[in-house]
Design an enzyme around this catalytic site. Structure first.
Site, short mmCIF file in Angstrom:
data_model
loop_
_atom_site.label_atom_id
_atom_site.label_comp_id
_atom_site.label_asym_id
_atom_site.label_seq_id
_atom_site.Cartn_x
_atom_site.Cartn_y
_atom_site.Cartn_z
N LYS A 137 0.70 -1.11 -0.22
CA LYS A 137 -0.12 -0.05 0.10
C LYS A 137 0.93 1.34 0.06
O LYS A 137 1.67 1.29 0.85
CB LYS A 137 -0.85 -0.08 1.22
CG LYS A 137 -2.09 0.63 1.27
CD LYS A 137 -3.11 0.24 2.50
CE LYS A 137 -4.41 1.28 2.58
NZ LYS A 137 -4.91 0.71 3.77
O1 G3P Z 1 -9.31 1.71 4.59
C1 G3P Z 1 -9.01 3.33 4.99
C2 G3P Z 1 -9.58 3.25 6.33
O2 G3P Z 1 -9.10 2.74 7.21
C3 G3P Z 1 -9.86 4.87 6.72
O3 G3P Z 1 -10.93 4.70 7.34
O4 G3P Z 1 -12.55 5.57 9.01
O5 G3P Z 1 -10.11 6.23 9.39
O6 G3P Z 1 -11.31 7.13 7.51
P1 G3P Z 1 -11.29 5.91 8.47
#
Ligand code: G3P
Length: 217
Positions: A83
């Protein structure tokens, strides 16, 4: 639609994997921090558990170090997807690692133009962040739809991995639009089963089973 689980918690992955709900896993530095585990050790454990792609994120911001980190990460297991962030250095690393035959997930995508660049750099997955766009009063679903249109217009085979999913409705809308994959925390995947009419209907059936003393075994 493929389901990836967005976590580095082994027990949560194993529970959903046993139900056939896990086509892959995504992690990021924040999720590794939350797990309190060493990145290499925990990523190896996840790869041992899950057959599909397991995204592990680089820590560097310059292309050469990202490429070196990526080459170390892919030694963990065959199903690692490296990634990288959506920067020019990230795209350089994406091109080099995908040219080497490795899966690459380009993350932190917030515009369709960024997604177009990632596809041209050979990304296996593009990760548009829905929830974080919603957080600033933009519509994350418009981004998923734009990327779907653009990739289909030109036949890019980069897979749209809807990320930063915060609700069951985000999953539903991403599926309607045709995202190839969604990645969500275990709690969001579990919440997809909830429906009050299912609960109400089951309660009625249970009352009738008791009243009529219905027995099968
Ligand atoms: O897949 C990306 C994710 O981990 C981010 O999620 O909820 O931190 O915006 P969030």
């Amino acid at each position: 639609m493929k389901f990836f689980v967005d976590t580095a918690e082994i027990d949560a992955i194993a529970e959903l994997n046993d139900l056939g709900m896990v086509d892959g896993v995504t992690t990021n530095p924040s999720l590794i921090k939350k797990s309190g585990r060493d990145i290499i050790e925990v990523t190896k454990e996840i790869c041992d558990l899950v057959d599909g792609p397991v995204s592990a994120e680089v820590t560097a911001v310059d292309a050469d170090t990202m490429i070196a980190e990526g080459r170390k990460l892919v030694e963990i297991a065959e199903n690692i997807a490296v990634k990288v962030p959506l920067t020019w250095d990230g795209l350089k690393a994406c091109k080099a690692l995908s040219d080497d035959g490795h899966m690459v997930n380009v993350t932190l995508c917030f515009s369709a133009n960024q997604a177009l660049l990632a596809a041209k750099a050979g990304a296996t997955f593009i990760s548009p962040f829905i929830g974080r766009l919603d957080d600033i009063n933009l519509d994350g679903m418009d981004l998923i739809a734009d990327i779907r249109t653009i990739y289909d217009n030109y036949g890019f085979d980069t897979q749209i991995l809807a990320a930063s999913i915060r609700s069951a409705n985000h999953v539903l809308e991403s599926a309607r639009i045709g995202a190839d994959v969604m990645t969500a925390p275990p709690a969001v995947i579990k919440s997809m089963i909830n429906h009050p009419l299912t609960d109400k209907g089951l309660a009625t059936f249970l009352e009738d089973i008791k009243a009529a003393d219905i027995k099968i075994l």
